[in-house]
Design a protein around this motif. Structure first.
Motif, short mmCIF file in Angstrom:
data_model
loop_
_atom_site.label_atom_id
_atom_site.label_comp_id
_atom_site.label_asym_id
_atom_site.label_seq_id
_atom_site.Cartn_x
_atom_site.Cartn_y
_atom_site.Cartn_z
N LYS A 189 0.82 -1.21 0.00
CA LYS A 189 0.00 0.00 0.00
C LYS A 189 0.86 1.27 0.00
O LYS A 189 0.50 2.26 -0.60
CB LYS A 189 -0.92 -0.03 1.22
N GLY A 190 1.98 1.30 0.65
CA GLY A 190 2.83 2.48 0.69
C GLY A 190 2.50 3.34 1.89
O GLY A 190 1.64 3.02 2.72
N PRO A 191 3.17 4.50 2.01
CA PRO A 191 2.96 5.36 3.18
C PRO A 191 1.56 5.98 3.18
O PRO A 191 0.96 6.20 2.13
CB PRO A 191 4.04 6.44 3.04
N GLU A 192 1.07 6.26 4.40
CA GLU A 192 -0.23 6.88 4.54
C GLU A 192 -0.14 8.41 4.59
O GLU A 192 -1.14 9.09 4.41
CB GLU A 192 -0.91 6.37 5.83
N TYR A 193 1.05 8.94 4.84
CA TYR A 193 1.24 10.38 4.96
C TYR A 193 2.53 10.82 4.29
O TYR A 193 3.50 10.07 4.25
CB TYR A 193 1.29 10.82 6.43
N ALA A 194 2.52 12.07 3.76
CA ALA A 194 3.74 12.71 3.27
C ALA A 194 4.19 13.67 4.36
O ALA A 194 3.36 14.32 5.02
CB ALA A 194 3.47 13.47 1.98
N GLU A 195 5.48 13.80 4.56
CA GLU A 195 6.02 14.66 5.59
C GLU A 195 6.13 16.10 5.06
O GLU A 195 6.72 16.35 4.02
CB GLU A 195 7.40 14.16 6.01
N VAL A 196 5.54 17.06 5.79
CA VAL A 196 5.60 18.47 5.40
C VAL A 196 6.95 19.03 5.86
O VAL A 196 7.31 18.93 7.03
CB VAL A 196 4.44 19.27 6.03
N VAL A 214 3.57 24.31 -0.37
CA VAL A 214 3.95 23.34 0.66
C VAL A 214 5.00 22.40 0.07
O VAL A 214 4.76 21.73 -0.94
CB VAL A 214 2.71 22.53 1.12
N ARG A 215 6.19 22.39 0.67
CA ARG A 215 7.24 21.47 0.28
C ARG A 215 7.10 20.24 1.17
O ARG A 215 6.96 20.37 2.39
CB ARG A 215 8.63 22.11 0.44
N TYR A 216 7.11 19.05 0.56
CA TYR A 216 6.89 17.81 1.31
C TYR A 216 7.82 16.72 0.82
O TYR A 216 8.45 16.83 -0.25
CB TYR A 216 5.43 17.36 1.17
N ARG A 217 7.92 15.64 1.62
CA ARG A 217 8.72 14.47 1.25
C ARG A 217 7.80 13.26 1.26
O ARG A 217 7.08 13.03 2.22
CB ARG A 217 9.85 14.25 2.25
N LEU A 218 7.83 12.50 0.15
CA LEU A 218 7.03 11.28 0.02
C LEU A 218 7.91 10.22 -0.64
O LEU A 218 8.47 10.46 -1.71
CB LEU A 218 5.79 11.55 -0.84
N ASP A 219 8.04 9.09 0.02
CA ASP A 219 8.88 7.99 -0.48
C ASP A 219 10.31 8.46 -0.77
O ASP A 219 10.90 8.11 -1.79
CB ASP A 219 8.28 7.36 -1.75
N GLY A 220 10.84 9.33 0.09
CA GLY A 220 12.22 9.79 -0.04
C GLY A 220 12.43 10.88 -1.08
O GLY A 220 13.54 11.33 -1.28
#
Length: 184
Positions: free
Chosen positions: A29-36, A143-149
């Motif tokens: 499924k992968g991550p549930e949230y992206a980090e802000v 908004v700058r975010y990180r998702l899956d690195g």
């Protein structure tokens, strides 16, 4: 092997398979949230025309009752004639009377003209003009975010409520609520 044991092994095996399936699903499924990482308000200069009015004092020439200045001409002519009559004798007296009347008429006319020109009234009038007011308005949030690195930026109508953005099927779930109300 007894029947209870076979049932226990079957239930245990099914449980192990289910837990394995759940764990595999979570990994798939992968991550549930992206980090802000950073939120920045985006501003835009907005120009708004505005009518500004004020009261001003305005002087007007008073209405003239005697536009041809007949009163000043007649009074000046009579006074000039009387004064001219006082000068000289014989024929000179007549010439002085006529010259005094003509000069007095001209002087009376000009005196009345000067008085009429200085006779003014003052009124208060409203004068309006359009001015342009400029103010900053927030039009969104970068908004700058990180998702899956990986890092990326997205513009949102509202800033995220906390330091994470929900993710479904590998995509951000953005809040589609309207942008904040305009502030003067």
């Amino acid at each position: 092997m007894n029947k209870s044991m076979l049932i226990g092994i079957a239930i245990g095996g099914a449980s192990a398979l289910s837990l394995g399936a759940v764990a595999s699903y979570q990994a798939f499924k992968g991550p549930e949230y992206a980090e802000v990482l950073h939120v920045a308000a985006v501003h835009e200069k907005v120009k708004t025309p505005e009518e500004v009015c004020k009261q001003v004092q305005v002087s007007h020439k008073a209405p003239v009752k005697d536009e041809n200045r007949i009163a000043g001409t007649v009074i000046g002519g009579v006074l000039g004639g009387v004064l001219g009559h006082q000068v000289g004798g014989g024929t000179g007296k007549k010439v002085a009377t006529v010259a005094g009347a003509a000069g007095g008429a001209y002087a009376g006319n000009q005196i009345q003209k000067g008085m009429q020109d200085r006779d003014t009234t003052t009124t208060s009038e409203e004068r309006c003009k359009t001015v342009t007011k400029v103010h900053d308005e927030v039009v969104g949030y970068d908004v700058r975010y990180r998702l899956d690195g990986k890092e990326d930026t997205v513009r949102m109508a509202q800033p995220p409520a906390d330091n994470r953005i929900p993710v479904e099927h590998g995509k951000l779930v953005l809040n589609d609520s309207p942008a904040p109300a305009k502030q003067p």
